[in-house]
Write a protein that holds these residues in place. Structure first.
Motif, PDB file in Angstrom:
ATOM      1  N   GLU A 192       0.834  -1.207   0.000  1.00 10.87           N
ATOM      2  CA  GLU A 192       0.000   0.000   0.000  1.00 10.87           C
ATOM      3  C   GLU A 192       0.868   1.256   0.000  1.00 10.87           C
ATOM      4  OE1 GLU A 192      -3.294   0.168  -0.350  1.00 10.87           O
ATOM      5  OE2 GLU A 192      -3.508  -2.003  -0.363  1.00 10.87           O
ATOM      6  N   LEU A 193       1.938   1.234   0.789  1.00  5.63           N
ATOM      7  CA  LEU A 193       2.857   2.367   0.824  1.00  5.63           C
ATOM      8  C   LEU A 193       3.509   2.569  -0.541  1.00  5.63           C
ATOM      9  CD1 LEU A 193       4.383   4.582   2.388  1.00  5.63           C
ATOM     10  CD2 LEU A 193       6.094   2.839   2.947  1.00  5.63           C
ATOM     11  N   LEU A 194       3.958   1.492  -1.154  1.00  9.84           N
ATOM     12  CA  LEU A 194       4.593   1.593  -2.473  1.00  9.84           C
ATOM     13  C   LEU A 194       3.610   2.103  -3.524  1.00  9.84           C
ATOM     14  CD1 LEU A 194       6.751  -1.660  -2.460  1.00  9.84           C
ATOM     15  CD2 LEU A 194       7.513   0.699  -2.075  1.00  9.84           C
ATOM     16  N   THR A 195       2.360   1.695  -3.411  1.00  5.51           N
ATOM     17  CA  THR A 195       1.340   2.184  -4.341  1.00  5.51           C
ATOM     18  C   THR A 195       1.112   3.676  -4.135  1.00  5.51           C
ATOM     19  OG1 THR A 195       0.283   0.014  -4.418  1.00  5.51           O
ATOM     20  CG2 THR A 195      -1.045   1.895  -5.122  1.00  5.51           C
ATOM     21  N   ALA A 196       1.041   4.115  -2.887  1.00  2.32           N
ATOM     22  CA  ALA A 196       0.871   5.545  -2.601  1.00  2.32           C
ATOM     23  C   ALA A 196       2.034   6.346  -3.181  1.00  2.32           C
ATOM     24  CB  ALA A 196       0.766   5.774  -1.096  1.00  2.32           C
ATOM     25  N   ILE A 197       3.251   5.874  -2.979  1.00  2.09           N
ATOM     26  CA  ILE A 197       4.439   6.558  -3.518  1.00  2.09           C
ATOM     27  C   ILE A 197       4.362   6.636  -5.038  1.00  2.09           C
ATOM     28  CG2 ILE A 197       6.927   6.276  -3.885  1.00  2.09           C
ATOM     29  CD1 ILE A 197       7.082   5.285  -0.953  1.00  2.09           C
ATOM     30  N   ARG A 198       3.990   5.535  -5.665  1.00  2.00           N
ATOM     31  CA  ARG A 198       3.899   5.500  -7.125  1.00  2.00           C
ATOM     32  C   ARG A 198       2.855   6.503  -7.629  1.00  2.00           C
ATOM     33  NH1 ARG A 198       0.462   3.277 -10.211  1.00  2.00           N
ATOM     34  NH2 ARG A 198      -0.388   1.873  -8.655  1.00  2.00           N
ATOM     35  N   ILE A 199       1.723   6.588  -6.947  1.00  2.00           N
ATOM     36  CA  ILE A 199       0.659   7.488  -7.399  1.00  2.00           C
ATOM     37  C   ILE A 199       1.044   8.953  -7.158  1.00  2.00           C
ATOM     38  CG2 ILE A 199      -1.744   8.183  -7.100  1.00  2.00           C
ATOM     39  CD1 ILE A 199      -2.366   5.236  -6.422  1.00  2.00           C
ATOM     40  N   TYR A 200       1.636   9.255  -5.996  1.00  2.00           N
ATOM     41  CA  TYR A 200       2.095  10.635  -5.760  1.00  2.00           C
ATOM     42  C   TYR A 200       3.087  11.045  -6.840  1.00  2.00           C
ATOM     43  CZ  TYR A 200       0.043  10.649  -1.024  1.00  2.00           C
ATOM     44  OH  TYR A 200      -0.809  10.614   0.051  1.00  2.00           O
ATOM     45  N   GLN A 201       3.989  10.140  -7.199  1.00  2.00           N
ATOM     46  CA  GLN A 201       4.963  10.443  -8.248  1.00  2.00           C
ATOM     47  C   GLN A 201       4.267  10.621  -9.594  1.00  2.00           C
ATOM     48  OE1 GLN A 201       8.445  11.024  -7.817  1.00  2.00           O
ATOM     49  NE2 GLN A 201       7.912  11.908  -9.794  1.00  2.00           N
ATOM     50  N   GLN A 202       3.259   9.801  -9.852  1.00  2.00           N
ATOM     51  CA  GLN A 202       2.502   9.906 -11.096  1.00  2.00           C
ATOM     52  C   GLN A 202       1.821  11.273 -11.187  1.00  2.00           C
ATOM     53  OE1 GLN A 202      -0.541   6.904 -11.475  1.00  2.00           O
ATOM     54  NE2 GLN A 202      -1.164   7.590 -13.501  1.00  2.00           N
ATOM     55  N   VAL A 203       1.262  11.735 -10.086  1.00  2.00           N
ATOM     56  CA  VAL A 203       0.628  13.057 -10.067  1.00  2.00           C
ATOM     57  C   VAL A 203       1.652  14.140 -10.391  1.00  2.00           C
ATOM     58  CG1 VAL A 203      -0.500  14.783  -8.597  1.00  2.00           C
ATOM     59  CG2 VAL A 203      -1.256  12.404  -8.525  1.00  2.00           C
ATOM     60  N   LEU A 204       2.838  14.037  -9.790  1.00  2.00           N
ATOM     61  CA  LEU A 204       3.886  15.021 -10.070  1.00  2.00           C
ATOM     62  C   LEU A 204       4.372  14.948 -11.518  1.00  2.00           C
ATOM     63  CD1 LEU A 204       5.956  14.983  -6.778  1.00  2.00           C
ATOM     64  CD2 LEU A 204       4.624  16.879  -7.714  1.00  2.00           C
ATOM     65  N   ASP A 205       4.345  13.762 -12.106  1.00  2.00           N
ATOM     66  CA  ASP A 205       4.710  13.639 -13.511  1.00  2.00           C
ATOM     67  C   ASP A 205       3.686  14.338 -14.406  1.00  2.00           C
ATOM     68  OD1 ASP A 205       6.951  12.181 -12.795  1.00  2.00           O
ATOM     69  OD2 ASP A 205       6.047  10.233 -13.249  1.00  2.00           O
ATOM     70  N   ILE A 206       2.423  14.245 -14.013  1.00  2.00           N
ATOM     71  CA  ILE A 206       1.350  14.887 -14.777  1.00  2.00           C
ATOM     72  C   ILE A 206       1.357  16.400 -14.541  1.00  2.00           C
ATOM     73  CG2 ILE A 206      -1.160  15.109 -15.015  1.00  2.00           C
ATOM     74  CD1 ILE A 206      -1.293  12.089 -14.233  1.00  2.00           C
ATOM     75  N   ASP A 207       1.452  16.785 -13.262  1.00  2.00           N
ATOM     76  CA  ASP A 207       1.440  18.211 -12.893  1.00  2.00           C
ATOM     77  C   ASP A 207       2.588  18.484 -11.919  1.00  2.00           C
ATOM     78  OD1 ASP A 207       0.968  20.814 -12.144  1.00  2.00           O
ATOM     79  OD2 ASP A 207      -1.024  20.438 -11.298  1.00  2.00           O
ATOM     80  N   PRO A 208       3.736  18.926 -12.428  1.00  2.00           N
ATOM     81  CA  PRO A 208       4.905  19.160 -11.573  1.00  2.00           C
ATOM     82  C   PRO A 208       4.720  20.281 -10.552  1.00  2.00           C
ATOM     83  CG  PRO A 208       5.526  19.113 -13.897  1.00  2.00           C
ATOM     84  CD  PRO A 208       4.039  19.114 -13.837  1.00  2.00           C
ATOM     85  N   THR A 209       3.592  20.998 -10.616  1.00  2.00           N
ATOM     86  CA  THR A 209       3.340  22.081  -9.659  1.00  2.00           C
ATOM     87  C   THR A 209       2.361  21.672  -8.560  1.00  2.00           C
ATOM     88  OG1 THR A 209       1.518  23.000 -10.959  1.00  2.00           O
ATOM     89  CG2 THR A 209       3.744  23.796 -11.465  1.00  2.00           C
TER      90      THR A 209
END
Length: 190
Positions: free
Chosen positions: A71-88
Motif C-alpha cells: 500500500e505504501l509503495l502504491t501511494a508513492i507511485r501514485i504521488y509520483q505519477q501526479v507530479l509527472d502529470i502536474d509538476p506544480t
C-alpha cells in the motif's frame, strides 16, 4: 463498376477472391490496429484537474494503509505519477516526501536512499510553494533522519539546515503538522 478507394493492405486481404484464412488475418490485424489507436488516443489525452484529484484521493487512501508495504509503495507511485502529470502539485510533493520518510523510517537495511528521495520531494514542495509549512517541515525531517543515518561528520553539516527549515515551518504556521517543528527542534537541542 465503381470501386471505393481502400488502402492497399485492405485490398490485398478483402478482395473478391480472398480466402477465409486471409479474411481472418485481416480481422485480427484490424482489431489490433483499432485497439492500439484507442490506447494511443487515451494515453495522449490530457489529464484534467478532476483526474488529478481522484489520483490524490487514491494515493491518500493507500497511504492511510501504509503499514502494508504494498500500500505504501502504491501511494508513492501514485504521488509520483501526479507530479509527472502536474509538476506544480504541492500536495503531491510534500506527501511524497512524507511517504519516503515513512518508508525509510520503517524499513530494514539501508534507509538513506529513502530519506534522500524524501529530501528531493520536499525540496520540490518548497520550490512550488515556499509560503506553505509542510514542505519545509518534511524537508527538515528527512534531512534530520538522513543525518542520523549517515554518520557524524555529514550530520554536523546538516543540522543547521534542519534548524532553518523547522524555523521557516514555525514562522508560517505555529501548528504545522500538529506542532511538529518545535518537537524536532527540542530533540535537536536535547
Amino acid at each position: 463498376m465503381f470501386e471505393p478507394h481502400y488502402p492497399r493492405w485492405l485490398k490485398l486481404t478483402t478482395g473478391r477472391f480472398a480466402s477465409l484464412e486471409t479474411s481472418s488475418k485481416f480481422a485480427i490485424t484490424y482489431n489490433i490496429h483499432v485497439k492500439l489507436w484507442w490506447l494511443i488516443i487515451l494515453l495522449a489525452a490530457p489529464c484534467g484537474a478532476q483526474d488529478i484529484e481522484s489520483l490524490m484521493e487514491a494515493a491518500d487512501a493507500h497511504y492511510h494503509l501504509r503499514e502494508q508495504e504494498s500500500e505504501l509503495l502504491t501511494a508513492i507511485r501514485i504521488y509520483q505519477q501526479v507530479l509527472d502529470i502536474d509538476p506544480t502539485k504541492y500536495e503531491a510533493a510534500w506527501k511524497l516526501a512524507k511517504a519516503y520518510w515513512y518508508q525509510g523510517n520503517f524499513s530494514a537495511g539501508n534507509k538513506l536512499p529513502f530519506f534522500e528521495k524524501g529530501i528531493e520531494a520536499a525540496r520540490k514542495a518548497v520550490e512550488i510553494a515556499p509560503d506553505r509549512c509542510e514542505g519545509h517541515f518534511w524537508l527538515g525531517i528527512n534531512l534530520a533522519v538522513s543525518a542520523e543515518s549517515s554518520g557524524v561528520f555529514r550530520a554536523l553539516g546538516m543540522v543547521d539546515e534542519v534548524k532553518v527549515e523547522m524555523q521557516k515551518a514555525m514562522e508560517i504556521s505555529e501548528n504545522c503538522q500538529c506542532g511538529g517543528p518545535p518537537r524536532v527542534l527540542g530533540k535537536l537541542y536535547a
